[in-house]
Design an enzyme around this catalytic site. Structure first.
Site: not given
Length: 327
Positions: A214, A240
């Site tokens: 994260d 992503e």
């Protein structure tokens, strides 16, 4: 019934001087911000609540036409001024007919120069008639809705923002791409799209855990956003992957932006021992379209996706362009 309409009826019905004095005193002490203009837009009344809202005392404003300065940096008519202009003929001719007189309502941001802060105000304005049925004044009431408006904006942002990165989310991306495609079609301007994917992110996530993953995504999001113009949009497309919409940008210009993004992420030097260069990188696919009725935004996305796939296939940490623009 609005508070403005209530006051209008009270003033219309107050023929005797004592009654008018009572109505004036009532408006003066009400907790609702109220001001009254005569038919030449001079301020007749500026109650205490209006003083508190604007920071302007009644003694500075009564008898002037400077009430607009309490709300705006540059000269603009208030709602009461607009109503006076609309009903100017009634200042000399009695009202004819019985229908309810329309009032004006509006909501907008006001600069509030004396207070030094912007406020979102709801305003209502209604005419006041004398005993002969002629327009005598206009009363405007105000309601400070700033907190409600800010809460609404916050909710709208939640609906269009990605919770992790703070970027636009997929929903916002889809809506913006549709709107920009329509604009490009109308204006015959190019529209470019970049698809940005973090290289080897699954391995990075496995090695550093979800919290590490994260944090990596947040740093990359900041890097990508730093290369945007005011009218560009960067969104978290999913996982992503990020998407960048570049309105009125040629393929050459899109390639320049893509290379700046690639280099900016590389310069972060986020460690990734599983990557060839030992740090996190991105691959980017670009596409550009000249919108026509014969092509679509979904084709632009497909071409950018294909270019991203080629960048990955050729070794990652690079940009890939289509051979031709979509037209």
């Amino acid at each position: 019934m609005t508070s403005t309409t209530t006051i209008q009826r009270l003033m219309d019905a107050s023929g005797a001087p004592a009654d008018r004095a009572f109505a004036h005193q009532l408006m003066e002490t009400l907790a609702i911000p109220i001001f009254v203009l005569d038919t030449t837009s001079r301020v007749m009344l500026w109650n205490r609540a209006c003083e508190r809202l604007t920071g302007v005392p009644a003694r500075d404003i009564i008898g002037t036409r400077d009430h607009w300065r309490s709300f705006f940096e540059e000269r603009r008519p208030t709602l009461a001024d607009l109503l006076i202009e609309e009903r100017a003929g009634e200042a000399h001719q009695p009202r004819i007919g019985l229908p309810e007189d329309p009032h004006l309502s509006a909501e907008s941001w006001c600069d509030m120069p004396r207070m030094g802060r912007r406020r979102y105000l709801a305003a209502d304005a209604s005419p006041i008639y004398d005993e002969r049925g002629r327009l005598a004044a206009v009363v405007e009431t105000l309601r400070d809705m700033t907190d409600e408006k800010l809460a609404q904006i916050a909710l709208e942002q939640l609906a269009t923002r990605d919770g992790l990165t703070g970027l636009a989310n997929r929903r916002c991306f889809d809506e913006t791409l549709h709107a920009e495609w329509a604009r490009a079609l109308r204006q015959r301007q190019p529209l470019s799209l970049l698809m940005v994917d973090v290289d080897n992110f699954k391995a990075y996530n496995d090695a550093n855990g979800h919290l590490g993953g994260d944090e990596c995504l947040k740093r990359i999001a900041t890097a990508v956003a730093s290369e945007m113009r005011a009218n560009d949009l960067v969104a978290r497309y999913g996982g992503e992957e990020f998407a960048v919409i570049l309105p009125n940008q040629s393929l050459k210009g899109a390639a320049t932006v893509a290379e700046r993004i690639r280099a900016r992420v590389e310069q972060l030097q986020v460690p990734n021992r599983l990557a060839p260069g030992q740090h996190v990188t991105v691959s980017i696919g670009a596409a550009t379209a000249i919108a026509t009725p014969d092509n679509s935004a979904s084709e632009l996305v497909a071409i950018a996706d294909a270019a991203l796939y080629r960048a990955k296939h050729m070794g990652r940490n690079r940009i890939s362009l289509p051979l031709t623009e979509l037209a």
